[in-house]
Design a protein around this motif. Structure first.
Motif, PDB file in Angstrom:
ATOM      1  N   ALA A  74      10.150   2.957  -7.457  1.00 47.94           N
ATOM      2  CA  ALA A  74       8.831   3.046  -6.809  1.00 47.94           C
ATOM      3  C   ALA A  74       8.862   3.890  -5.546  1.00 47.94           C
ATOM      4  CB  ALA A  74       8.308   1.645  -6.494  1.00 47.94           C
ATOM      5  N   ARG A  75       9.942   3.844  -4.792  1.00 45.24           N
ATOM      6  CA  ARG A  75      10.024   4.583  -3.522  1.00 45.24           C
ATOM      7  C   ARG A  75      10.022   6.104  -3.720  1.00 45.24           C
ATOM      8  NH1 ARG A  75      11.557   1.718   1.154  1.00 45.24           N
ATOM      9  NH2 ARG A  75      11.949  -0.468   0.718  1.00 45.24           N
ATOM     10  N   GLU A  76      10.260   6.551  -4.945  1.00 46.76           N
ATOM     11  CA  GLU A  76      10.282   7.990  -5.219  1.00 46.76           C
ATOM     12  C   GLU A  76       8.869   8.569  -5.362  1.00 46.76           C
ATOM     13  OE1 GLU A  76      12.844   8.667  -8.617  1.00 46.76           O
ATOM     14  OE2 GLU A  76      14.215   7.102  -7.893  1.00 46.76           O
ATOM     15  N   PHE A  77       7.863   7.695  -5.384  1.00 48.66           N
ATOM     16  CA  PHE A  77       6.478   8.113  -5.609  1.00 48.66           C
ATOM     17  C   PHE A  77       5.583   7.482  -4.546  1.00 48.66           C
ATOM     18  CE2 PHE A  77       8.795   8.013  -9.569  1.00 48.66           C
ATOM     19  CZ  PHE A  77       8.517   9.252 -10.123  1.00 48.66           C
ATOM     20  N   ASN A  78       4.633   8.247  -4.031  1.00 49.42           N
ATOM     21  CA  ASN A  78       3.795   7.719  -2.957  1.00 49.42           C
ATOM     22  C   ASN A  78       2.409   7.257  -3.421  1.00 49.42           C
ATOM     23  OD1 ASN A  78       2.569  10.199  -3.365  1.00 49.42           O
ATOM     24  ND2 ASN A  78       3.119  11.027  -1.361  1.00 49.42           N
ATOM     25  N   THR A  79       2.130   7.391  -4.707  1.00 53.46           N
ATOM     26  CA  THR A  79       0.853   6.934  -5.247  1.00 53.46           C
ATOM     27  C   THR A  79       1.130   6.046  -6.454  1.00 53.46           C
ATOM     28  OG1 THR A  79      -0.133   9.025  -4.540  1.00 53.46           O
ATOM     29  CG2 THR A  79      -1.403   7.678  -6.090  1.00 53.46           C
ATOM     30  N   HIS A  80       0.704   4.788  -6.380  1.00 51.46           N
ATOM     31  CA  HIS A  80       0.954   3.817  -7.447  1.00 51.46           C
ATOM     32  C   HIS A  80      -0.390   3.370  -8.020  1.00 51.46           C
ATOM     33  CE1 HIS A  80       4.869   2.619  -5.138  1.00 51.46           C
ATOM     34  NE2 HIS A  80       4.874   3.879  -5.541  1.00 51.46           N
ATOM     35  N   LEU A  81      -0.644   3.756  -9.261  1.00 52.96           N
ATOM     36  CA  LEU A  81      -1.888   3.382  -9.940  1.00 52.96           C
ATOM     37  C   LEU A  81      -1.602   2.259 -10.934  1.00 52.96           C
ATOM     38  CD1 LEU A  81      -3.058   7.007 -10.796  1.00 52.96           C
ATOM     39  CD2 LEU A  81      -3.795   5.621  -8.864  1.00 52.96           C
ATOM     40  N   THR A  82      -2.508   1.294 -10.998  1.00 57.03           N
ATOM     41  CA  THR A  82      -2.423   0.212 -11.979  1.00 57.03           C
ATOM     42  C   THR A  82      -3.774   0.092 -12.663  1.00 57.03           C
ATOM     43  OG1 THR A  82      -0.821  -0.973 -10.608  1.00 57.03           O
ATOM     44  CG2 THR A  82      -1.912  -2.239 -12.334  1.00 57.03           C
ATOM     45  N   PHE A  83      -3.750  -0.066 -13.996  1.00 57.65           N
ATOM     46  CA  PHE A  83      -4.979  -0.127 -14.791  1.00 57.65           C
ATOM     47  C   PHE A  83      -5.082  -1.476 -15.483  1.00 57.65           C
ATOM     48  CE2 PHE A  83      -3.118   4.157 -14.883  1.00 57.65           C
ATOM     49  CZ  PHE A  83      -4.074   4.822 -14.127  1.00 57.65           C
ATOM     50  N   ALA A  84      -6.246  -2.120 -15.323  1.00 60.43           N
ATOM     51  CA  ALA A  84      -6.455  -3.434 -15.924  1.00 60.43           C
ATOM     52  C   ALA A  84      -7.924  -3.603 -16.287  1.00 60.43           C
ATOM     53  CB  ALA A  84      -6.034  -4.534 -14.948  1.00 60.43           C
ATOM     54  N   VAL A  85      -8.192  -4.629 -17.075  1.00 59.88           N
ATOM     55  CA  VAL A  85      -9.560  -5.006 -17.442  1.00 59.88           C
ATOM     56  C   VAL A  85      -9.925  -6.223 -16.610  1.00 59.88           C
ATOM     57  CG1 VAL A  85     -11.028  -5.864 -19.310  1.00 59.88           C
ATOM     58  CG2 VAL A  85      -9.332  -4.101 -19.785  1.00 59.88           C
ATOM     59  N   VAL A  86     -11.136  -6.213 -16.053  1.00 64.14           N
ATOM     60  CA  VAL A  86     -11.598  -7.347 -15.257  1.00 64.14           C
ATOM     61  C   VAL A  86     -12.915  -7.867 -15.823  1.00 64.14           C
ATOM     62  CG1 VAL A  86     -10.447  -6.662 -13.127  1.00 64.14           C
ATOM     63  CG2 VAL A  86     -12.714  -5.784 -13.601  1.00 64.14           C
ATOM     64  N   PRO A  87     -13.178  -9.157 -15.734  1.00 64.02           N
ATOM     65  CA  PRO A  87     -12.246 -10.169 -15.257  1.00 64.02           C
ATOM     66  C   PRO A  87     -11.139 -10.421 -16.278  1.00 64.02           C
ATOM     67  CG  PRO A  87     -14.231 -11.239 -16.066  1.00 64.02           C
ATOM     68  CD  PRO A  87     -14.455  -9.743 -16.185  1.00 64.02           C
ATOM     69  N   GLY A  88     -10.104 -11.043 -15.823  1.00 58.72           N
ATOM     70  CA  GLY A  88      -8.990 -11.410 -16.685  1.00 58.72           C
ATOM     71  C   GLY A  88      -7.695 -10.732 -16.311  1.00 58.72           C
ATOM     72  N   GLY A  89      -7.771  -9.496 -15.863  1.00 59.92           N
ATOM     73  CA  GLY A  89      -6.572  -8.810 -15.410  1.00 59.92           C
ATOM     74  C   GLY A  89      -5.639  -8.316 -16.497  1.00 59.92           C
ATOM     75  N   GLU A  90      -6.133  -8.212 -17.738  1.00 59.80           N
ATOM     76  CA  GLU A  90      -5.265  -7.714 -18.808  1.00 59.80           C
ATOM     77  C   GLU A  90      -4.979  -6.244 -18.560  1.00 59.80           C
ATOM     78  OE1 GLU A  90      -7.841  -8.447 -22.048  1.00 59.80           O
ATOM     79  OE2 GLU A  90      -7.698 -10.605 -21.833  1.00 59.80           O
TER      80      GLU A  90
END
Length: 157
Positions: A74-90
């Motif tokens: 993770a430290r090698e990258f300065n932008t961390h994107l996460t994709f999920a469906v809400v509600p529920g967080g899948e």
């Protein structure tokens, strides 16, 4: 065979077999965690970083080995994107992503292979657009120095 004897045999069989089934099922403490993986197990989830127009990125996060590899790098990258469906967080994968600079020029257009995409960007102002199930969500963000930017994009059900 009378009903009392049949009930007795069914109950006795269940009592004999239940401990075997219960013992075979993994417990929560037996489930692997990112911290419990050996270096070889983390390496088995190795993802291949890519470069597009000078921008380095990697995506994945399906399975504990990939999540562990991403956490280790993770430290090698300065932008961390996460994709999920809400509600529920899948978590969702196969998300088309476009990152544009402050002038609106696209500098990265790629599909995320998993629910996480890590990108290394130069200092500047950006906009990320992600699309899933017909929904396009846009977020503006800035990279100002050594601190990483974490962006979670939640698509509506």
């Amino acid at each position: 065979m009378n009903m009392n004897r049949l009930h007795f045999l069914v109950i006795a069989g269940a009592l004999i077999c239940a401990p075997m089934v219960w013992a075979a099922a993994p417990t929560a403490s037996e489930e692997p965690t990112i911290k419990s993986l050996t270096p070889a197990e983390v390496a088995s989830g190795a993802l291949t970083p890519q470069v597009q127009g000078g921008v380095h990125f990697v995506s994945g996060g399906i399975g504990i080995e990939e999540r562990a590899w991403l956490a280790a790098h993770a430290r090698e990258f300065n932008t961390h994107l996460t994709f999920a469906v809400v509600p529920g967080g899948e978590f969702v994968a196969d998300v088309p992503v476009r990152i544009s600079d402050a002038k609106g020029t696209p500098i990265l257009e790629a599909k995320s292979d998993g629910p996480q995409m890590f990108v290394q960007l130069p200092v500047g102002h950006y906009q990320v657009e992600a699309t899933h199930d017909g929904q396009m969500i846009s977020r503006s963000f800035a990279i100002t120095g050594k601190r990483s930017e974490r962006i979670t994009i939640g698509f509506k059900r």
